[in-house]
Design an enzyme around this catalytic site. Structure first.
Site, PDB file in Angstrom:
ATOM      1  N   ASP A  71       1.939 -10.041  31.335  1.00  0.00           N
ATOM      2  CA  ASP A  71       1.668  -8.979  31.062  1.00  0.00           C
ATOM      3  C   ASP A  71       1.314  -7.623  32.044  1.00  0.00           C
ATOM      4  O   ASP A  71       1.954  -6.627  32.117  1.00  0.00           O
ATOM      5  CB  ASP A  71       0.564  -8.708  29.808  1.00  0.00           C
ATOM      6  CG  ASP A  71      -0.850  -9.069  30.311  1.00  0.00           C
ATOM      7  OD1 ASP A  71      -1.023  -9.376  31.525  1.00  0.00           O
ATOM      8  OD2 ASP A  71      -1.829  -8.740  29.428  1.00  0.00           O
ATOM      9  N   SER A 105     -12.033 -12.263  24.221  1.00  0.00           N
ATOM     10  CA  SER A 105     -13.158 -11.701  23.477  1.00  0.00           C
ATOM     11  C   SER A 105     -13.641 -10.505  23.859  1.00  0.00           C
ATOM     12  O   SER A 105     -14.204  -9.706  23.295  1.00  0.00           O
ATOM     13  CB  SER A 105     -14.295 -12.821  23.977  1.00  0.00           C
ATOM     14  OG  SER A 105     -14.291 -12.790  25.482  1.00  0.00           O
ATOM     15  N   ASP A 110      -4.161  -8.556  25.054  1.00  0.00           N
ATOM     16  CA  ASP A 110      -5.368  -8.973  24.369  1.00  0.00           C
ATOM     17  C   ASP A 110      -5.475  -7.735  23.365  1.00  0.00           C
ATOM     18  O   ASP A 110      -5.856  -8.038  22.098  1.00  0.00           O
ATOM     19  CB  ASP A 110      -6.562  -9.181  25.145  1.00  0.00           C
ATOM     20  CG  ASP A 110      -6.425 -10.235  26.125  1.00  0.00           C
ATOM     21  OD1 ASP A 110      -5.228 -11.000  26.034  1.00  0.00           O
ATOM     22  OD2 ASP A 110      -7.266 -10.539  26.908  1.00  0.00           O
TER      23      ASP A 110
END
Ligand code: GLA
Length: 399
Positions: A52, A142, A187
């Site tokens: 990414d 997370s 994410d």
């Protein structure tokens, strides 16, 4: 769920239970129920690791594990930010200029407030509580889940609606500036734009995504096996890999490794480490496109092969795996021959965290038992294994 029961581990709280327990905790502490609430999911990346931030491709899906943030305006001149699961609490004036608080969970929240302020949206002081069922530091997104949940709560508080891609970019800036991790967009992108039942093929250069349907749950299950290894070196090694890629691109005269091909590597003046890392990035991005095509045509053999190849490349070329992850992937590879496993690989940044195992739903009990056994034989303890359907995106909640 069946997997967790079979392996003797507790079921994760269902979302409803998570939410009602959080509302109760908020009400107990602050003396009234929250007025604003939002949830954002964790993610598992099926393939496309360390691509990414090189402007390449990734193929993640959101998982049914959520960060929930509850809030109300504070009547004080300061905010109370409470991490319910850690039982940590900090007091801070959100209306004053903010700076990172060393080692605090609050950086994930403060970074987002700071970004809202930078856009000219003033955030009032808040009473705020955060709780999460996304395992922390396990390579399951997370941090992004907290940031995206926070941005979604702040949209309600300020009345400002932010376009989903803008919100993902805002949260990435928050992560870069407050917790200080130089992460890519994956994410935050999946947390804001996930589609239930689908994985997303994301082009991290154009930030355009295509939803790819996942096979039906009665045929294929996504298992996530957490080694519970959390290496302190993970964040410095991540930053080091990122700068190796930047240096390699610069030596090739390119803006990013997205424009590189294997032919260029053969002639360029790269160190051996730079060459291996660049090789991983180039081939991994190609594997993502092949994997997306395989998923679309239900060519599960090809998909599985690509996942194992991805793991080998992360282990041998990019050098971000660890013995615990390799043991899980090797155990899954043995089961592939018997038809239960489609493919497996480490997922996320690496140096611990989780492996993702795509398996036939009819075989999940057998697969998870075998992974447990092989892992426990070598490390003297079991990994934590759970399954997840492809979940939907972050959303505001009505209390
Ligand atoms: C972490 C980062 C992502 C991505 C992965 C590796 O999860 O947050 O942006 O770079 O590592 O693929």
């Amino acid at each position: 769920m069946g997997v967790q029961a079979a392996t003797g581990q507790p079921d994760p709280p269902t979302f409803d239970r998570q939410l009602s327990e959080a509302v109760e905790a908020f009400t107990d502490r602050f003396g009234r129920p929250p007025r604003f609430a939002a949830a954002a999911p964790g993610r598992v990346n099926l393939i496309g690791e360390h691509t990414d931030y090189n402007d390449g491709y990734v193929l993640p899906m959101a998982i049914d594990r959520w960060t929930v943030i509850l809030a109300d305006r504070s009547s004080q001149r300061q905010s109370t930010l409470w991490a319910i699961d850690l039982d940590e609490l900090i007091a801070v004036d959100l209306t004053a200029p903010l700076s990172p608080v060393a080692g605090s969970f609050a950086n994930y929240l403060l970074g987002v407030v700071d970004q809202f302020a930078a856009r000219g949206h003033s955030v009032p002081n808040l009473d705020l509580a955060v709780t999460s069922t996304v395992p922390m530091g396990a390579g399951l997104g997370s941090s992004a889940a907290i940031e995206v949940a926070m941005a979604t709560v702040l949209e309600q508080v300020t009345g400002v609606q932010i376009d989903r891609l803008e919100k993902a970019l805002l949260c990435r800036r928050a992560e870069h500036t407050f917790p200080g991790a130089p992460c890519g967009i994956m994410d935050m992108f999946i947390a804001t734009q996930a589609q239930r039942g689908h994985a997303l093929l994301i082009d991290c250069r154009s930030n355009v995504a295509r939803a790819i349907p996942m096979p039906p749950a009665d045929q294929i299950t996504v298992l996530i096996a957490d080694t519970n290894v959390r290496h302190a070196l993970a964040s410095s090694a991540y930053a080091a890999r990122r700068s190796t890629c930047r240096q390699a691109a610069a030596k090739l005269g390119l803006d990013s490794l997205r424009e590189a091909d294997l032919g260029m590597l053969a002639t360029a003046q790269l160190s051996e480490h730079q060459r291996r890392c660049a090789r991983h990035v180039i081939c991994e991005s190609q594997r993502v496109l092949l994997a997306a095509a395989a998923l679309k045509t239900n060519d599960l053999d090809a998909l599985g092969e690509l996942m194992f190849d991805s793991h080998a490349s992360l282990r041998d070329l990019y050098e971000v795996s660890c013995p615990e992850l390799d043991t899980l992937v090797d155990a899954a590879a043995e089961l592939r021959a018997q038809g239960g496993v489609i493919g497996a690989r480490m997922t996320g940044g690496g140096f611990g965290g989780c492996a993702v195992v795509l398996c036939r739903t009819s075989a999940i009990e057998k697969v998870s038992h075998r992974l447990q056994r092989q892992f426990a034989r070598r490390f003297g303890r079991p990994p934590t294994i759970f399954s997840s359907p492809p979940a939907g995106p972050a959303h505001p909640l009505r209390i």
